[in-house]
Design a protein around this motif. Structure first.
Motif, PDB file in Angstrom:
ATOM      1  N   ILE A  98      45.126  32.385  43.528  1.00 26.19           N
ATOM      2  CA  ILE A  98      45.275  33.004  42.209  1.00 26.19           C
ATOM      3  C   ILE A  98      46.685  33.562  42.061  1.00 26.19           C
ATOM      4  O   ILE A  98      47.172  34.283  42.948  1.00 26.19           O
ATOM      5  CB  ILE A  98      44.237  34.135  42.032  1.00 26.19           C
ATOM      6  CG1 ILE A  98      42.814  33.557  42.097  1.00 26.19           C
ATOM      7  CG2 ILE A  98      44.451  34.874  40.715  1.00 26.19           C
ATOM      8  CD1 ILE A  98      41.724  34.606  42.134  1.00 26.19           C
ATOM      9  N   SER A 100      49.595  35.406  39.229  1.00 24.57           N
ATOM     10  CA  SER A 100      49.732  36.172  37.983  1.00 24.57           C
ATOM     11  C   SER A 100      50.929  35.716  37.148  1.00 24.57           C
ATOM     12  O   SER A 100      51.101  36.154  36.014  1.00 24.57           O
ATOM     13  CB  SER A 100      49.871  37.667  38.296  1.00 24.57           C
ATOM     14  OG  SER A 100      51.009  37.898  39.130  1.00 24.57           O
ATOM     15  N   LYS A 127      40.895  40.184  28.999  1.00 27.16           N
ATOM     16  CA  LYS A 127      40.500  40.528  30.368  1.00 27.16           C
ATOM     17  C   LYS A 127      39.130  39.971  30.747  1.00 27.16           C
ATOM     18  O   LYS A 127      38.928  39.529  31.882  1.00 27.16           O
ATOM     19  CB  LYS A 127      40.505  42.047  30.552  1.00 27.16           C
ATOM     20  CG  LYS A 127      40.204  42.475  31.986  1.00 27.16           C
ATOM     21  CD  LYS A 127      40.230  43.978  32.127  1.00 27.16           C
ATOM     22  CE  LYS A 127      39.956  44.383  33.583  1.00 27.16           C
ATOM     23  NZ  LYS A 127      38.680  43.878  34.115  1.00 27.16           N
ATOM     24  N   LEU A 130      39.645  36.480  31.719  1.00 26.10           N
ATOM     25  CA  LEU A 130      40.337  36.400  33.000  1.00 26.10           C
ATOM     26  C   LEU A 130      39.393  36.712  34.153  1.00 26.10           C
ATOM     27  O   LEU A 130      39.445  36.063  35.205  1.00 26.10           O
ATOM     28  CB  LEU A 130      41.518  37.372  33.032  1.00 26.10           C
ATOM     29  CG  LEU A 130      42.773  36.954  32.280  1.00 26.10           C
ATOM     30  CD1 LEU A 130      43.810  38.060  32.330  1.00 26.10           C
ATOM     31  CD2 LEU A 130      43.348  35.666  32.853  1.00 26.10           C
ATOM     32  N   ASP A 131      38.525  37.703  33.967  1.00 24.09           N
ATOM     33  CA  ASP A 131      37.572  38.069  35.021  1.00 24.09           C
ATOM     34  C   ASP A 131      36.689  36.884  35.395  1.00 24.09           C
ATOM     35  O   ASP A 131      36.387  36.664  36.570  1.00 24.09           O
ATOM     36  CB  ASP A 131      36.711  39.248  34.570  1.00 24.09           C
ATOM     37  CG  ASP A 131      37.480  40.558  34.525  1.00 24.09           C
ATOM     38  OD1 ASP A 131      38.576  40.619  35.128  1.00 24.09           O
ATOM     39  OD2 ASP A 131      36.999  41.513  33.893  1.00 24.09           O
ATOM     40  N   TYR A 134      38.815  34.468  37.422  1.00 21.20           N
ATOM     41  CA  TYR A 134      39.052  34.992  38.767  1.00 21.20           C
ATOM     42  C   TYR A 134      37.827  34.774  39.655  1.00 21.20           C
ATOM     43  O   TYR A 134      37.945  34.397  40.820  1.00 21.20           O
ATOM     44  CB  TYR A 134      39.387  36.481  38.713  1.00 21.20           C
ATOM     45  CG  TYR A 134      40.766  36.796  38.181  1.00 21.20           C
ATOM     46  CD1 TYR A 134      41.746  35.806  38.051  1.00 21.20           C
ATOM     47  CD2 TYR A 134      41.114  38.079  37.790  1.00 21.20           C
ATOM     48  CE1 TYR A 134      43.007  36.086  37.561  1.00 21.20           C
ATOM     49  CE2 TYR A 134      42.372  38.376  37.295  1.00 21.20           C
ATOM     50  CZ  TYR A 134      43.313  37.376  37.185  1.00 21.20           C
ATOM     51  OH  TYR A 134      44.565  37.663  36.694  1.00 21.20           O
ATOM     52  N   LYS A 135      36.637  35.016  39.097  1.00 28.38           N
ATOM     53  CA  LYS A 135      35.407  34.834  39.880  1.00 28.38           C
ATOM     54  C   LYS A 135      35.213  33.368  40.267  1.00 28.38           C
ATOM     55  O   LYS A 135      34.700  33.063  41.340  1.00 28.38           O
ATOM     56  CB  LYS A 135      34.205  35.338  39.085  1.00 28.38           C
ATOM     57  CG  LYS A 135      34.120  36.851  38.994  1.00 28.38           C
ATOM     58  CD  LYS A 135      32.926  37.299  38.165  1.00 28.38           C
ATOM     59  CE  LYS A 135      32.881  38.811  38.044  1.00 28.38           C
ATOM     60  NZ  LYS A 135      31.742  39.258  37.179  1.00 28.38           N
ATOM     61  N   GLN A 138      38.263  32.780  43.021  1.00 25.39           N
ATOM     62  CA  GLN A 138      38.377  33.615  44.223  1.00 25.39           C
ATOM     63  C   GLN A 138      37.536  33.072  45.373  1.00 25.39           C
ATOM     64  O   GLN A 138      36.355  32.774  45.221  1.00 25.39           O
ATOM     65  CB  GLN A 138      37.952  35.048  43.913  1.00 25.39           C
ATOM     66  CG  GLN A 138      38.455  36.059  44.921  1.00 25.39           C
ATOM     67  CD  GLN A 138      38.435  37.466  44.356  1.00 25.39           C
ATOM     68  OE1 GLN A 138      37.622  37.784  43.503  1.00 25.39           O
ATOM     69  NE2 GLN A 138      39.326  38.320  44.829  1.00 25.39           N
ATOM     70  N   LEU A 145      44.925  28.882  40.257  1.00 22.70           N
ATOM     71  CA  LEU A 145      44.731  29.571  38.980  1.00 22.70           C
ATOM     72  C   LEU A 145      46.018  30.276  38.609  1.00 22.70           C
ATOM     73  O   LEU A 145      46.553  31.058  39.400  1.00 22.70           O
ATOM     74  CB  LEU A 145      43.584  30.581  39.094  1.00 22.70           C
ATOM     75  CG  LEU A 145      43.349  31.501  37.892  1.00 22.70           C
ATOM     76  CD1 LEU A 145      42.894  30.703  36.676  1.00 22.70           C
ATOM     77  CD2 LEU A 145      42.321  32.579  38.227  1.00 22.70           C
ATOM     78  N   SER A 146      46.524  30.010  37.396  1.00 27.13           N
ATOM     79  CA  SER A 146      47.775  30.649  36.977  1.00 27.13           C
ATOM     80  C   SER A 146      47.918  30.602  35.462  1.00 27.13           C
ATOM     81  O   SER A 146      47.328  29.747  34.799  1.00 27.13           O
ATOM     82  CB  SER A 146      48.973  29.937  37.618  1.00 27.13           C
ATOM     83  OG  SER A 146      49.189  28.673  37.006  1.00 27.13           O
ATOM     84  N   SER A 202      47.682  35.948  45.070  1.00 22.52           N
ATOM     85  CA  SER A 202      47.142  37.300  45.217  1.00 22.52           C
ATOM     86  C   SER A 202      45.739  37.265  45.800  1.00 22.52           C
ATOM     87  O   SER A 202      45.226  38.272  46.275  1.00 22.52           O
ATOM     88  CB  SER A 202      47.120  38.004  43.858  1.00 22.52           C
ATOM     89  OG  SER A 202      46.330  37.252  42.932  1.00 22.52           O
TER      90      SER A 202
END
Length: 203
Positions: A98, A100, A127, A130-131, A134-135, A138, A145-146, A202
Motif C-alpha cells: 500500500i 500513499s 475515507k 479508502l478503508d 486498504y482492507k 492489506q 495499491l496507490s 506502508s
C-alpha cells in the motif's frame, strides 16, 4: 389380580405413555430445528452463490488488451492505458503493498509482469472508500495499491492485459477481479517475486 396390583399396572402404563409422548415431542422439535438449520444454510449458500455468480458474470465488463512487448527499458514509456496494463517496463519492479503517493508506471508494470494487480484510486477518494481498498490490499500478496493522478474512474483495477473501472470501492467485482487476475492465466512470469524490488509500502 388385586386392586393394588391393577392400580400399579395402570400407573406404569400411564407413565410409559407419557414418556412416549415426551419422546415424540422431542423428536419433532429436533426434526423442526434440523429443517430450519438446513433451510437457513441452503439459503445462505444460495445467496453466496448468487452474489459470486453476479460478480463473476459482471467481469464481462473487464477490458482484455493485447500486450505485444515486455522489454526492459530505462526510458519513460508512453502507455496507451492509464494506468497501464503491461508493456515495456523498468528493470526494477515495484514492491507490492500500500502506497500513499503516486508510483512510476514503469516499475508497477514490472510487478504486473510478475502477477500483481494494481489497484489505483483517484486522489481525494473519500475515507470510507479508502478503508475498503486498504482492507482488500492489506496482507495480500501481489497487490499494489496507490493513488493515480488523472484517473478516469474512482477506482481502476489493472493486471497484465486486463483492466476494470469501478465507481465504488465496495463493488463485489473488485474481489472477483483480484481472484481471477492475481497470478492469472495472462501473467507472463507468474509467481515471480513481488518484494525485493524498489519502494517502501506502508503495509
Amino acid at each position: 389380580m388385586g386392586k393394588n396390583a391393577e392400580g400399579t399396572l395402570k400407573e406404569r402404563l400411564s407413565a410409559l405413555q407419557a414418556e412416549q409422548r415426551r419422546a415424540e415431542r422431542r423428536r419433532r422439535i429436533v426434526m423442526i430445528s434440523a429443517t430450519v438449520i438446513t433451510a437457513a444454510g441452503m439459503a445462505a449458500a444460495a445467496t453466496a452463490f448468487v452474489l459470486d455468480d453476479r460478480a463473476g458474470r459482471a467481469l464481462d465488463a473487464v477490458q482484455t488488451i493485447n500486450v505485444s512487448s515486455r522489454n526492459h527499458t530505462d526510458k519513460v514509456v508512453s502507455y496507451p492505458q492509464a494506468p497501464p496494463v503491461g508493456g515495456d517496463h523498468a528493470p526494477e519492479w515495484q514492491n507490492c503493498g500500500i502506497y500513499s503517493k503516486p508510483l512510476r508506471n514503469e516499475n508497477v508494470v514490472h510487478s504486473q509482469e510478475h502477477g500483481a494487480v494494481w489497484i489505483a484510486f483517484q486522489p481525494g477518494l473519500p475515507k470510507d472508500q479508502l478503508d475498503i481498498l486498504y482492507k482488500q490490499a492489506q496482507g495480500r500478496d501481489f497487490v499494489v495499491l496507490s493513488p493515480y493522478t488523472g484517473l478516469s474512474a474512482p477506482v481502476v483495477l489493472s493486471a497484465w492485459g486486463k483492466q476494470l473501472k469501478l465507481d465504488d470501492a465496495d463493488d463485489p467485482r473488485l474481489t472477483a477481479f483480484l481472484r481471477a487476475n492475481i497470478n492469472g492465466p495472462g501473467t507472463p512470469e507468474p509467481g515471480a517475486s513481488c518484494s525485493g524490488g524498489i519502494g517502501e509500502p506502508s503495509a
